[in-house]
Design a protein around this motif. Structure first.
Motif, PDB file in Angstrom:
ATOM      1  N   LEU A  68       1.002  -1.188  -0.040  1.00  0.00           N
ATOM      2  CA  LEU A  68       0.090  -0.009  -0.075  1.00  0.00           C
ATOM      3  C   LEU A  68       0.785   1.438   0.079  1.00  0.00           C
ATOM      4  N   HIS A 124      -0.058   0.997  -4.473  1.00  0.00           N
ATOM      5  CA  HIS A 124      -1.007  -0.086  -4.799  1.00  0.00           C
ATOM      6  C   HIS A 124      -2.201  -0.081  -3.757  1.00  0.00           C
ATOM      7  N   SER A 125      -3.588  -0.226  -4.619  1.00  0.00           N
ATOM      8  CA  SER A 125      -4.765  -0.096  -3.708  1.00  0.00           C
ATOM      9  C   SER A 125      -5.749  -1.333  -3.771  1.00  0.00           C
ATOM     10  N   SER A 126      -5.622  -2.156  -4.760  1.00  0.00           N
ATOM     11  CA  SER A 126      -6.617  -3.101  -5.413  1.00  0.00           C
ATOM     12  C   SER A 126      -6.060  -4.530  -5.187  1.00  0.00           C
ATOM     13  N   THR A 185      -8.261  -3.854   3.865  1.00  0.00           N
ATOM     14  CA  THR A 185      -9.503  -2.774   4.420  1.00  0.00           C
ATOM     15  C   THR A 185      -8.944  -2.093   5.253  1.00  0.00           C
ATOM     16  N   HIS A 209      -6.081  -0.787   6.138  1.00  0.00           N
ATOM     17  CA  HIS A 209      -5.156   0.125   5.798  1.00  0.00           C
ATOM     18  C   HIS A 209      -5.447   0.800   4.496  1.00  0.00           C
ATOM     19  N   GLY A 210      -6.998   0.795   4.283  1.00  0.00           N
ATOM     20  CA  GLY A 210      -7.512   1.686   3.066  1.00  0.00           C
ATOM     21  C   GLY A 210      -7.569   0.905   1.695  1.00  0.00           C
ATOM     22  N   GLY A 211      -7.107  -0.069   1.673  1.00  0.00           N
ATOM     23  CA  GLY A 211      -7.291  -0.930   0.261  1.00  0.00           C
ATOM     24  C   GLY A 211      -8.567  -1.422  -0.040  1.00  0.00           C
TER      25      GLY A 211
END
Length: 396
Positions: free
Chosen positions: A156, A160-162, A185, A187-189
């Protein structure tokens, strides 16, 4: 299966009422030596324990040491039968390594019922130190939380997020899948898809095609051993990298990098309890193992050597191989060796220690045989592992 479990229960009860002490310390290495997980541990772990016994002089507290070996073939009924025979009939004092969570769980209960000792190094499940804790099993190396969280945070941080999660359809696979999804989730992903594959899968094309179609930036592979080698190679053929999808792993072993190659893995990051290039003490031990096996050792072999060595040190301190007294002595040892840094044995049986975020080197950076990994970040023990205050173990 019910008949087998009944037979196990009868033998355990009989042995509890008619146990005789003998004059030998028997160490059993129970792992996979012929199936999916054999490459990451297997006989290499046996050689490491042989070395630990040799380094200890073949005795502890003046009592001779004997090594027994079991191949559970990744079959729970086989592993349970071997463990029961060892504990109920053969007077094995300690079972070490214990690959495969589905086998580790019933063996944990047998060890508790028999009042013996378990040195669990490779099973991912934390139940033997949480809701199924019995005071007789020590988890020496890692758990899902200590390895997965560090890897996800690093990915992250790279922007990268997904994620798409590919896991084995096993007890450990379910734990990994949940741990990855939770970490992403938290950590914002975003998790864009999940798939599981049966243990022993050789063709991952459908799972990888689904991952490609999901639009995820990261395919997080929770698989290991031979399956990971196959999946990594097949990921190239389905065009994941051509589409800019990054392949990441939650667990990678020395044998995996050796099989796949640094060309394909260069730059891949993951968390480990140990790697043989960590420091000079680790390199010295790694070279000793290389002289024995022909390959640089992985962390399962190193962790089992460390666990067995400290178990023998505890016998020396207790002056006996009585399990309860040995476990009490182990709890008082100041454990610090080439594998354990800043170690602390929690009352629930979890050994915490520093963890390491590593990166696979480029081919040009590999200047010594199988020196594949470089250190990115040291994760302090108390940050890497679940706090004792959050433990579900009722013994603490």
């Amino acid at each position: 299966m019910k008949r087998l479990l009944l037979a196990v229960a009868v033998l355990v009860a009989a042995s509890l009422t008619a146990r005789a002490q003998d004059n030998t310390i028997r160490i059993g290495v129970l792992n996979d030596q012929s199936s999916s997980f054999s490459a990451i541990g297997g006989i290499e772990v046996v050689r490491a324990v042989e070395l630990a016994i040799k380094d200890h002089g073949g005795k502890a507290a003046g009592i001779p040491i004997e090594l027994v070996i079991g191949d559970h073939q990744n079959k729970p009924e086989v592993g349970l039968a071997i463990a029961n025979e060892w504990l109920a009939r053969d007077q094995v004092d300690v079972i070490a390594d214990m690959t495969n969570s589905a086998i580790a769980l019933p063996v944990n209960k047998l060890i508790g019922a028999q009042g013996k000792v378990g040195l669990f190094v490779s099973p991912l499940t934390d139940r033997p130190t949480e809701e199924d804790c019995n005071g007789h099993v020590v988890a020496w190396a890692y758990d899902a939380d200590s390895t997965i969280r560090a890897t996800i945070k690093a990915l992250l941080a790279q922007g990268h997020s997904s994620f798409f999660i590919l896991s084995p359809d096993t007890e450990a696979g379910a734990i990994q899948e949940d741990a990855v999804a939770t970490a992403v989730t938290a950590h914002g992903g975003v998790v864009k898809g999940k798939r599981r594959a049966p243990l022993g899968t050789t063709d991952f094309s459908s799972q990888l095609a689904e991952a490609k179609a999901s639009g995820a930036e990261i395919v997080m592979m929770n698989i290991s051993g031979a399956e990971l080698v196959k999946a990594m190679k097949q990921a190239q053929s389905v065009g994941l990298r051509d589409k800019g999808v990054k392949i990441a792993v939650t667990f990678m072993h020395q044998a995996d990098v050796r099989s796949i190659g640094v060309e394909a893995l260069q730059g891949v990051r993951f968390a480990v309890p140990w790697f043989w290039g960590k420091d000079e003490a680790s390199r010295q031990w790694g070279r000793r193992m290389m002289a024995i096996t022909g390959h640089a050792p992985g962390w399962i072999a190193a962790g089992t050597y460390s666990a067995v060595t400290n178990y023998l040190n505890a016998i020396d301190k207790a002056g006996t191989d009585d399990s309860a007294k040995v476990l009490d002595a182990l709890d008082t040892l100041n454990v610090a060796d080439f594998f354990i840094a800043n170690g602390d044995l929690y009352p629930n049986g979890r050994m915490i220690h520093d963890m390491y975020l590593v990166e696979v080197k480029t081919p040009a950076e590999v200047t010594e045989q199988e020196d594949f990994l470089k250190l990115v970040e040291t994760v302090p023990a108390k940050q890497a592992f679940r706090p004792l205050s959050e433990s579900d173990c009722k013994l603490r």
